[in-house]
Write a protein that holds these residues in place. Structure first.
Motif, short mmCIF file in Angstrom:
data_model
loop_
_atom_site.label_atom_id
_atom_site.label_comp_id
_atom_site.label_asym_id
_atom_site.label_seq_id
_atom_site.Cartn_x
_atom_site.Cartn_y
_atom_site.Cartn_z
N ALA A 66 0.18 24.47 24.45
CA ALA A 66 -0.32 24.71 25.81
C ALA A 66 -0.77 23.39 26.42
O ALA A 66 -1.63 22.71 25.86
CB ALA A 66 -1.47 25.71 25.77
N ASP A 67 -0.16 23.04 27.54
CA ASP A 67 -0.51 21.80 28.26
C ASP A 67 -1.50 22.17 29.36
O ASP A 67 -1.27 23.11 30.12
CB ASP A 67 0.78 21.22 28.87
N THR A 68 -2.61 21.44 29.43
CA THR A 68 -3.63 21.75 30.45
C THR A 68 -3.76 20.58 31.44
O THR A 68 -3.49 19.44 31.06
CB THR A 68 -5.02 21.96 29.80
N PRO A 69 -4.19 20.85 32.65
CA PRO A 69 -4.46 19.71 33.55
C PRO A 69 -5.83 19.11 33.22
O PRO A 69 -6.65 19.77 32.57
CB PRO A 69 -4.47 20.38 34.93
N GLY A 70 -6.07 17.88 33.65
CA GLY A 70 -7.38 17.27 33.42
C GLY A 70 -8.40 17.93 34.34
O GLY A 70 -8.04 18.54 35.35
N PHE A 71 -9.68 17.79 33.99
CA PHE A 71 -10.71 18.46 34.80
C PHE A 71 -10.90 17.80 36.17
O PHE A 71 -11.61 18.32 37.00
CB PHE A 71 -12.03 18.51 34.04
N ASN A 72 -10.25 16.66 36.37
CA ASN A 72 -10.37 16.01 37.67
C ASN A 72 -9.12 16.24 38.51
O ASN A 72 -8.77 15.43 39.35
CB ASN A 72 -10.59 14.50 37.48
N ASP A 73 -8.44 17.33 38.26
CA ASP A 73 -7.19 17.59 38.97
C ASP A 73 -7.45 17.73 40.48
O ASP A 73 -8.46 18.28 40.89
CB ASP A 73 -6.55 18.88 38.43
N THR A 74 -6.50 17.21 41.26
CA THR A 74 -6.70 17.23 42.71
C THR A 74 -6.32 18.57 43.33
O THR A 74 -6.76 18.90 44.41
CB THR A 74 -5.86 16.12 43.38
N GLN A 75 -5.45 19.31 42.63
CA GLN A 75 -4.94 20.55 43.25
C GLN A 75 -5.66 21.82 42.80
O GLN A 75 -5.52 22.85 43.43
CB GLN A 75 -3.46 20.71 42.91
N ILE A 76 -6.33 21.73 41.71
CA ILE A 76 -6.95 22.96 41.19
C ILE A 76 -8.37 22.63 40.73
O ILE A 76 -8.61 21.58 40.13
CB ILE A 76 -6.08 23.57 40.06
N SER A 77 -9.31 23.53 41.05
CA SER A 77 -10.72 23.22 40.77
C SER A 77 -11.01 23.30 39.28
O SER A 77 -10.31 24.00 38.53
CB SER A 77 -11.62 24.18 41.53
N ILE A 81 -9.66 25.79 36.10
CA ILE A 81 -9.12 25.26 34.85
C ILE A 81 -9.91 25.83 33.66
O ILE A 81 -9.33 26.29 32.67
CB ILE A 81 -9.14 23.71 34.82
N LEU A 82 -11.25 25.83 33.81
CA LEU A 82 -12.07 26.39 32.72
C LEU A 82 -11.76 27.87 32.52
O LEU A 82 -11.65 28.35 31.39
CB LEU A 82 -13.56 26.19 33.03
N LYS A 83 -11.60 28.59 33.65
CA LYS A 83 -11.29 30.02 33.53
C LYS A 83 -9.97 30.21 32.78
O LYS A 83 -9.85 31.10 31.93
CB LYS A 83 -11.15 30.63 34.92
N ASP A 84 -8.98 29.39 33.12
CA ASP A 84 -7.67 29.52 32.47
C ASP A 84 -7.76 29.23 30.97
O ASP A 84 -7.22 29.98 30.15
CB ASP A 84 -6.66 28.54 33.11
N ILE A 85 -8.48 28.16 30.64
CA ILE A 85 -8.59 27.79 29.21
C ILE A 85 -9.36 28.87 28.46
O ILE A 85 -8.97 29.30 27.37
CB ILE A 85 -9.27 26.40 29.05
#
Ligand SMILES: Nc1nc2c(ncn2[C@@H]2O[C@H](COP(=O)(O)OP(=O)(O)O)[C@@H](O)[C@H]2O)c(=O)[nH]1
Ligand SMILES: [Mg+2]
Length: 450
Positions: A66-77, A81-85
């Motif tokens: 599973a690839d996740t975005p960084g917590f500083n992503d510009t497109q998603i809060s 991200i935390l909810k998804d993980i």
């Protein structure tokens, strides 16, 4: 979560979650590992979901990555991200899918551990919890970007610092967490994954992550989990600072005299920017205040496409396993029903204890025996008849002739066959036939007590 993999996840599979700051090389690592295009250099956001799932096979073991975005992503809060993980890890726990490891990627070219890197790292710690810190592994990346021996030396120093600094990986190492260098190749990525999975499989009971326990076992709302609290504290802190800045700016603007139109506009724009930031922070805090049930309802809908295939497959396999188990026990029951020992202890045949049919081979054994010995057996019968007739008329020569015929015919009986079937099998066959008969006064006398 866009479903990048065409494979279905099953109970015997292992999952690797890849975390780290944006630009640390997560998607590059996943691409090399799985041979699939994980969107290097892009933030992968498909609609409102942010995790991407890929798969590969290593040593015959199917691995989902599973690839996740960084917590500083510009497109998603960060909240989404935390909810998804949290949702993804929760689902794994709920469905007993083994989490092999959380790989935390960190670029070795970063000169210092930034505030953002520390925040991401703290989130990782909060997700794992003290009991499961060894589930995470540090993977330093971009070693290939180093251009000179001087760079190499500096990178090695940084690596040591990362691994021994107590507020970074130092604390993780004390809990048994490993660290690896990813050298940019597929082989290097595979060797890291092989090692972390080997370590994970050595644990008889894979540790449950803190977020899994809090969300699934304790059914806490997200903002009551350690990771949720960590994020909430950050937003509260930020809100306070923004409010303070707003107050300062407002009183500055009110007290200032003789401001030009331009200065007033600038001040107003800054107030608006701070107000926006405050409102975003408050929305995020609100987003964190979500019950476990609402979180799962929301994310189940969003991830429907991905999970429909994956979890249905898991359910089907579980159902198949229980069906096989059911059939096996039914088969065992039938076997015991055919076992002579069991029935002889139950007494005569009844509706509950029906007569046992002869074993498959025993009827055939008797039939084969009779066919093979038609003539000698007829001779035996004739001998018995002649002896009986001689005895009836008291004629000794006739009795002698009958006895001779009997002896000769009996000697001609063939007990053995080419397949090696012999006397004991025949006896077993006769015994089976007798058992199969209802308990008449005659056959009852033949019941074997073995
Ligand atoms: N030189 C070098 N560049 C890398 C390496 N890994 C990633 N990159 C580059 O770093 C950038 C960000 O990589 P990406 O995998 O998208 O990072 P992510 O945001 O963590 O998913 C891309 O331009 C990659 O080409 C590496 O090992 N060496
Ligand atoms: Mg990426």
């Amino acid at each position: 979560m866009a479903r990048r993999t065409s494979h279905r996840m099953g109970p015997s599979d292992v999952v690797i979650l890849v975390m780290g700051m944006t630009g640390s090389g997560k998607s590059q690592f996943v691409s090399k590992l799985t041979g699939e295009n994980a969107g290097v250099g892009h933030t992968l956001t498909a609609g409102t979901v942010s995790l991407d799932l890929y798969s590969c096979v290593e040593n015959g073991q199917r691995i989902f990555v599973a690839d996740t975005p960084g917590f500083n992503d510009t497109q998603i809060s960060d909240v989404e991200i935390l909810k998804d993980i949290a949702f993804f890890l929760g689902q794994l726990h709920l469905r007993n899918v083994r989490l092999g490891s959380i790989l935390y990627l960190h670029s070795i070219t970063d000169n210092r551990v930034s505030g953002l890197a520390l925040r991401t790292f703290n989130m990782l710690r909060a997700l794992c919890g003290p009991q499961a810190l060894n589930c995470a592994a540090l993977v330093t990346t971009k070693w290939g970007a180093l251009r000179s021996p001087k760079d190499d030396l500096a990178a090695c120093d940084r690596e040591k610092e990362l691994m021994y600094t107590s507020n970074f990986w130092g604390s993780m190492r004390q809990h048994g967490s490993q660290s690896y260098r990813w050298l940019g190749s597929e082989a290097s990525a595979r060797s890291i994954v092989r090692e972390v999975i080997q370590t994970s499989c050595q644990r008889t009971f894979p540790p449950v992550l803190q977020i899994q326990r809090e969300l699934i076992d304790e059914k806490r709302p997200l903002d009551s989990t350690s990771a949720g609290r960590e994020m909430m504290a950050r937003y509260e802190d930020r809100c306070q600072k923004v409010k303070q800045e707003l107050d300062d700016l407002r009183s500055e603007l009110l007290s200032a005299s003789g401001l030009t139109r331009e200065e007033l506009n600038e001040g107003e724009a800054e107030v608006n920017r701070l107000m926006d930031e405050l409102s975003r922070s408050e929305t995020c805090q609100h987003g964190l205040r979500v019950s476990q049930r609402d979180l799962f309802d929301q994310k189940t809908g969003e991830y429907k496409q991905l999970y429909q295939g994956i979890w249905e497959e898991v359910e089907q396999e579980n159902q198949l396993i229980s069906e096989i188990g059911r059939r096996l026990s039914a088969f065992e029951q039938r076997l015991s029903y055919l076992e002579p020992k069991t029935d002889s202890t139950k007494g005569p045949a009844t509706a509950e204890n029906p007569p046992v049919p002869p074993r498959a081979g025993t009827w055939a054994t008797v039939r084969r025996f009779l066919k093979r010995n038609v003539l000698p057996l007829l001779g035996v019968l004739a001998g018995v008849g002649v002896v009986a007739a001689g005895a009836a008329v008291i004629n000794p020569p006739l009795i002698m002739a009958g006895a001779q015929l009997l002896a000769l015919s009996f000697a001609g009986v063939q007990w053995h066959t080419d397949q090696g079937v012999d006397g004991p099998d025949l006896i077993a066959g006769v015994e089976g036939v007798i058992r199969a008969c209802p308990p008449t006064p005659i056959t009852a006398g033949f019941r074997m007590h073995t």
